[in-house]
Design a protein around this motif. Structure first.
Motif, short mmCIF file in Angstrom:
data_model
loop_
_atom_site.label_atom_id
_atom_site.label_comp_id
_atom_site.label_asym_id
_atom_site.label_seq_id
_atom_site.Cartn_x
_atom_site.Cartn_y
_atom_site.Cartn_z
N ARG A 292 2.47 7.38 -7.12
CA ARG A 292 1.44 8.28 -7.65
C ARG A 292 2.05 9.62 -8.01
O ARG A 292 2.84 10.18 -7.26
N ARG B 98 -0.80 2.68 -12.86
CA ARG B 98 -0.12 3.86 -13.39
C ARG B 98 -0.43 4.06 -14.86
O ARG B 98 -0.38 5.18 -15.38
N VAL C 246 2.58 1.69 -3.39
CA VAL C 246 1.68 2.20 -4.41
C VAL C 246 1.52 3.71 -4.25
O VAL C 246 1.58 4.45 -5.22
N ALA C 247 1.36 4.17 -3.04
CA ALA C 247 1.16 5.60 -2.80
C ALA C 247 2.36 6.41 -3.25
O ALA C 247 2.23 7.52 -3.74
N ILE D 289 0.83 -1.20 0.00
CA ILE D 289 0.00 0.00 0.00
C ILE D 289 0.87 1.25 0.00
O ILE D 289 0.64 2.17 -0.76
N SER D 290 1.88 1.29 0.84
CA SER D 290 2.73 2.48 0.87
C SER D 290 3.56 2.59 -0.40
O SER D 290 3.84 3.68 -0.88
N ASP E 96 -5.81 7.44 -6.50
CA ASP E 96 -5.26 6.48 -5.53
C ASP E 96 -5.63 5.05 -5.91
O ASP E 96 -6.74 4.79 -6.37
N PHE E 97 -4.70 4.15 -5.73
CA PHE E 97 -4.89 2.71 -5.91
C PHE E 97 -5.25 2.33 -7.34
O PHE E 97 -5.79 1.26 -7.58
N GLU E 98 -4.95 3.19 -8.30
CA GLU E 98 -5.16 2.88 -9.71
C GLU E 98 -3.84 2.43 -10.33
O GLU E 98 -2.77 2.74 -9.83
#
Length: 149
Positions: free
Chosen positions: A24, A47, A20-21, A17-18, A43-45
């Motif tokens: 962004r 790239r 991925v963030a 999760i971190s 968020d959470f899409e």
């Protein structure tokens, strides 16, 4: 022993999760009137495809430049947000918000999206798709906007 396993699972879940963030795209721009714009991928899409948001905040000194939200818009993207800038594309002597998106496929094509700030409201002006990888997106948006008039 169960507590150790729970802690290990939580740590395992927190790492992706971190990560991925951190991948962004997000950018902060200040307009000529002192307002703040935040442009960010969803968020959470993935790239390579998803959305981006453009948010407008009241003029304020740091660290309050994102405290007083005014308005925002969300648009689809096919690629990753590469850069953001302010440029006058319609000759009104006001800077518009330009978001440049680059495709991840063969050719690295670009798209560009333009927004204006009118009476504290974000207004979508125009977008151009399928631009060559070395094209000037601001020049193409200027031409597209002048052809709409």
């Amino acid at each position: 022993m169960i507590k150790i396993w729970k802690a290990a699972i939580l740590l395992f879940l927190a790492v992706p999760i971190s990560a991925v963030a951190q991948d962004r795209f997000s950018s902060k721009l200040t307009t000529s009137t002192g307002q703040t714009l935040i442009i960010a991928e969803g968020d959470f899409e993935a790239r390579s495809i998803g959305s981006f948001s453009v948010r407008l905040y009241e003029a304020a000194a740091a660290p309050d430049e994102t405290t007083f939200f005014i308005t925002g818009l969300i648009r689809a993207r096919d690629g990753f947000v590469e850069k953001t800038l302010l440029a006058d594309i319609n000759g009104d002597q006001e800077q518009e918000v330009i978001i440049v998106v680059r495709s991840v496929g063969t050719g690295s094509y670009q798209s560009a999206h333009a927004f204006a700030i009118v009476n504290d409201t974000l207004v979508f002006l125009s977008s151009v798709e399928g631009l060559a990888s070395d094209a000037d997106p601001v020049a193409v948006l200027r031409e597209a906007t002048s052809n709409q008039e």
